[in-house]
Write a protein that holds these residues in place. Sequence first.
Motif, PDB file in Angstrom:
ATOM      1  N   VAL A   1       0.843  -1.189   0.000  1.00  0.00           N
ATOM      2  CA  VAL A   1       0.000   0.000   0.000  1.00  0.00           C
ATOM      3  C   VAL A   1       0.883   1.245   0.000  1.00  0.00           C
ATOM      4  N   GLY A   2       0.636   2.126  -0.939  1.00  0.00           N
ATOM      5  CA  GLY A   2       1.425   3.352  -1.049  1.00  0.00           C
ATOM      6  C   GLY A   2       2.379   3.340  -2.224  1.00  0.00           C
ATOM      7  N   GLN A   3       2.686   2.148  -2.736  1.00  0.00           N
ATOM      8  CA  GLN A   3       3.531   2.062  -3.935  1.00  0.00           C
ATOM      9  C   GLN A   3       2.623   2.033  -5.163  1.00  0.00           C
ATOM     10  N   PRO A   4       2.905   2.827  -6.209  1.00  0.00           N
ATOM     11  CA  PRO A   4       2.068   2.756  -7.409  1.00  0.00           C
ATOM     12  C   PRO A   4       2.179   1.393  -8.092  1.00  0.00           C
ATOM     13  N   ALA A   5       1.062   0.904  -8.602  1.00  0.00           N
ATOM     14  CA  ALA A   5       1.102  -0.296  -9.437  1.00  0.00           C
ATOM     15  C   ALA A   5       1.825   0.032 -10.744  1.00  0.00           C
ATOM     16  N   ARG A   6       2.184  -1.000 -11.472  1.00  0.00           N
ATOM     17  CA  ARG A   6       3.046  -0.799 -12.633  1.00  0.00           C
ATOM     18  C   ARG A   6       2.270  -0.807 -13.947  1.00  0.00           C
ATOM     19  N   ARG A   7       2.722   0.034 -14.846  1.00  0.00           N
ATOM     20  CA  ARG A   7       2.184   0.036 -16.203  1.00  0.00           C
ATOM     21  C   ARG A   7       2.860  -1.063 -17.001  1.00  0.00           C
ATOM     22  N   SER A   8       2.106  -1.695 -17.893  1.00  0.00           N
ATOM     23  CA  SER A   8       2.652  -2.735 -18.760  1.00  0.00           C
ATOM     24  C   SER A   8       2.839  -2.202 -20.172  1.00  0.00           C
ATOM     25  N   ALA A   9       3.728  -2.827 -20.889  1.00  0.00           N
ATOM     26  CA  ALA A   9       3.879  -2.494 -22.301  1.00  0.00           C
ATOM     27  C   ALA A   9       2.576  -2.808 -23.023  1.00  0.00           C
ATOM     28  N   CYS A  10       2.202  -1.958 -23.955  1.00  0.00           N
ATOM     29  CA  CYS A  10       0.913  -2.133 -24.641  1.00  0.00           C
ATOM     30  C   CYS A  10       1.072  -1.835 -26.123  1.00  0.00           C
ATOM     31  N   ASP A  11       0.627  -2.781 -26.965  1.00  0.00           N
ATOM     32  CA  ASP A  11       0.659  -2.552 -28.405  1.00  0.00           C
ATOM     33  C   ASP A  11      -0.751  -2.403 -28.978  1.00  0.00           C
ATOM     34  N   ASP A  12      -1.744  -2.227 -28.066  1.00  0.00           N
ATOM     35  CA  ASP A  12      -3.123  -2.004 -28.479  1.00  0.00           C
ATOM     36  C   ASP A  12      -3.338  -0.499 -28.572  1.00  0.00           C
ATOM     37  N   PRO A  13      -3.620   0.049 -29.758  1.00  0.00           N
ATOM     38  CA  PRO A  13      -3.702   1.510 -29.908  1.00  0.00           C
ATOM     39  C   PRO A  13      -4.727   2.143 -28.974  1.00  0.00           C
ATOM     40  N   ALA A  14      -4.332   3.227 -28.320  1.00  0.00           N
ATOM     41  CA  ALA A  14      -5.243   3.928 -27.418  1.00  0.00           C
ATOM     42  C   ALA A  14      -6.403   4.555 -28.178  1.00  0.00           C
ATOM     43  N   ASP A  15      -6.227   4.830 -29.461  1.00  0.00           N
ATOM     44  CA  ASP A  15      -7.282   5.461 -30.245  1.00  0.00           C
ATOM     45  C   ASP A  15      -8.114   4.433 -31.030  1.00  0.00           C
ATOM     46  N   ARG A  16      -8.007   3.158 -30.658  1.00  0.00           N
ATOM     47  CA  ARG A  16      -8.790   2.122 -31.356  1.00  0.00           C
ATOM     48  C   ARG A  16     -10.290   2.389 -31.181  1.00  0.00           C
ATOM     49  N   ARG A  17     -11.028   2.352 -32.278  1.00  0.00           N
ATOM     50  CA  ARG A  17     -12.474   2.571 -32.259  1.00  0.00           C
ATOM     51  C   ARG A  17     -13.168   1.339 -32.824  1.00  0.00           C
ATOM     52  N   GLU A  18     -14.025   0.748 -32.024  1.00  0.00           N
ATOM     53  CA  GLU A  18     -14.698  -0.494 -32.410  1.00  0.00           C
ATOM     54  C   GLU A  18     -16.082  -0.201 -32.979  1.00  0.00           C
ATOM     55  N   GLU A  19     -16.297  -0.558 -34.249  1.00  0.00           N
ATOM     56  CA  GLU A  19     -17.598  -0.338 -34.890  1.00  0.00           C
ATOM     57  C   GLU A  19     -18.714  -1.080 -34.170  1.00  0.00           C
ATOM     58  N   ALA A  20     -18.401  -2.257 -33.623  1.00  0.00           N
ATOM     59  CA  ALA A  20     -19.438  -3.081 -32.987  1.00  0.00           C
ATOM     60  C   ALA A  20     -20.044  -2.419 -31.756  1.00  0.00           C
ATOM     61  N   LEU A  21     -19.360  -1.426 -31.192  1.00  0.00           N
ATOM     62  CA  LEU A  21     -19.924  -0.736 -30.025  1.00  0.00           C
ATOM     63  C   LEU A  21     -21.188   0.037 -30.381  1.00  0.00           C
ATOM     64  N   LEU A  22     -21.330   0.429 -31.647  1.00  0.00           N
ATOM     65  CA  LEU A  22     -22.517   1.162 -32.081  1.00  0.00           C
ATOM     66  C   LEU A  22     -23.801   0.364 -31.883  1.00  0.00           C
ATOM     67  N   SER A  23     -23.702  -0.931 -32.000  1.00  0.00           N
ATOM     68  CA  SER A  23     -24.899  -1.774 -31.885  1.00  0.00           C
ATOM     69  C   SER A  23     -24.888  -2.639 -30.626  1.00  0.00           C
ATOM     70  N   LEU A  24     -23.977  -2.353 -29.675  1.00  0.00           N
ATOM     71  CA  LEU A  24     -23.906  -3.175 -28.463  1.00  0.00           C
ATOM     72  C   LEU A  24     -25.194  -3.089 -27.657  1.00  0.00           C
ATOM     73  N   VAL A  25     -25.690  -1.866 -27.422  1.00  0.00           N
ATOM     74  CA  VAL A  25     -26.912  -1.681 -26.631  1.00  0.00           C
ATOM     75  C   VAL A  25     -28.113  -1.720 -27.570  1.00  0.00           C
ATOM     76  N   PRO A  26     -29.038  -2.650 -27.380  1.00  0.00           N
ATOM     77  CA  PRO A  26     -30.202  -2.754 -28.276  1.00  0.00           C
ATOM     78  C   PRO A  26     -31.132  -1.549 -28.132  1.00  0.00           C
ATOM     79  N   ARG A  27     -31.882  -1.257 -29.171  1.00  0.00           N
ATOM     80  CA  ARG A  27     -32.863  -0.175 -29.093  1.00  0.00           C
ATOM     81  C   ARG A  27     -34.043  -0.580 -28.220  1.00  0.00           C
ATOM     82  N   ASP A  28     -34.373  -1.867 -28.184  1.00  0.00           N
ATOM     83  CA  ASP A  28     -35.452  -2.346 -27.322  1.00  0.00           C
ATOM     84  C   ASP A  28     -34.962  -2.318 -25.871  1.00  0.00           C
ATOM     85  N   PRO A  29     -35.559  -1.490 -25.011  1.00  0.00           N
ATOM     86  CA  PRO A  29     -35.059  -1.354 -23.640  1.00  0.00           C
ATOM     87  C   PRO A  29     -35.177  -2.621 -22.808  1.00  0.00           C
ATOM     88  N   LYS A  30     -36.005  -3.562 -23.263  1.00  0.00           N
ATOM     89  CA  LYS A  30     -36.170  -4.803 -22.512  1.00  0.00           C
ATOM     90  C   LYS A  30     -35.190  -5.888 -22.944  1.00  0.00           C
TER      91      LYS A  30
END
Length: 516
Positions: free
Chosen positions: A263-292
């Motif tokens: 406790v008190g020591q920062p956790a560590r960052r890992s190397a990452c090759d996944d772009p921070a600006d990645r945009r997933e088209e599938a997120l547009l349709s993740l939440v259905p229009r039908d609220p139920k």
Amino acid sequence: MTWAKELEELRAREALAEQMGGADKVARQHGRGKMDARARLAALCDEGSFREIGKIAGSAKYDANGDLQSVTPAPFLFGKALINGRPVVATADDFTIRGGAADAGIARKMVQAEMMAHQLKLPIIRMIDGTGGGGSVKTLEQIGATYIPAVPGWGDVVTNLDTVPVVALALGPTAGLGAARTVASHYSIMVKGLSQIFAAGPAVVDGLGEAYKGGAANHEEAKEALGGSAIHTRNGVVDDEVASEAEAFARARHFLSFMPEYVGQPARRSACDDPADRREEALLSLVPRDPKQVYSMRRGMEMLFDTGTVFEIGKHWGRAAITAFARLDGWPVCVIASDPSYLGGSWEAKTSEKVERFVKLADQFRLPIVHLVDNPGFMIGREAELAGTIRYGVNAMNAIYRATVPLASIVLRRAYGIAGSAMSNAERYQYRYCWPSGDWGSLPIAGGLEVAYKAELEAADDPQALLEEIRERLAKVTSPFRSAERFNVEDIIDPRDTRPMLCEFAGLAWRRLGAD
């Protein structure tokens, strides 16, 4: 003149310790499908890194001349090791010696292991296999008296919970103190079919006059029926259930990879090759229009966080909320996410308890929180009232308000009532984004229309047509854009922009938390 003779005795004593409970007992342990304590330590820790402490401690027998005849090793092993290249205290119960019972051991070894962890600020891993308590009824006759129970070193166990990451692996039947040591952890694991946890074992329960429930045909079935992983990973006593010891070791290592060493020591960052600006088209349709209609929040998480980094814990209990560790642009974060596929995402008592515990863990180890919100409110009805849902729910809300780490919330769909308001601390800066699918309020409008407009509907020539007209009218009023006009929500975003926004949050959060 050298000390070769003494070194020869040391090597002989070490060889005796490595025999554990003897060939027959070790074979019996393996025959149960269980690894022995030394094999477990080798499998858990980085290769060749375990340095044992107190290896030759045990109960010795000497002949009339004072020469060593035999040694029964203490049934508890510990030492310094590396996990993921970082130092830890690794411990293991040895079930081959009196079932791991403490009356065969040396209490100071366990106490020293716990002290070592918090005084040197090292994570501690407990591999628990046995009672680890005060021994059997026969022990009392050997002592010649009974005693008021006390647990040597329990204060160090408590101090560790406040100081360093604590991981517990239940790797066999664990009762009494063994069960307590499992629960006194930040992350705990059971192996399906191999681990059981009891306040007291089946024989004691039966001796107290409580017949085995479920018609268990034998002792093994009784143990599983009384305290198997199917019970304790569903009631919140233990976090996770795995299929093998190897999987338990892998998950323990994975958990620690998100944690700081103390406790008190920062956790560590890992190397990452996944772009921070990645945009997933599938997120547009993740939440259905039908609220139920429900959808997979876990699928959404996989698209939002660094690829392959989502590490869920507590999957089988408090299921209306998903709790997980993940990474954003390499930065570790804690994730709370509604699960609309279970109770519609409504927080009942167990879910609220799970959220409270996870938020406290995040705050203690200084990990930013990401909250993915689709919460229709606290669970309602008689069963929810009997379970004390509102008390557990308010405790969860209080934990969120007390947390001091940065928190970002993404409102995917619903946020209703007190539970909806528990998404974040509204009295702090709201790092929050909402999707166009947002639907919020003090209560769901759809469920209250007939009551609110009862008089008008009763007087109408065509009540159904009027009801549809009212619905259409209110749909415009409840548009998330109306809330944004009044700055009741900060920003409505394209769902595809969520990952870039969260990666930005993670970078700012860790800047505030003082990471390198």
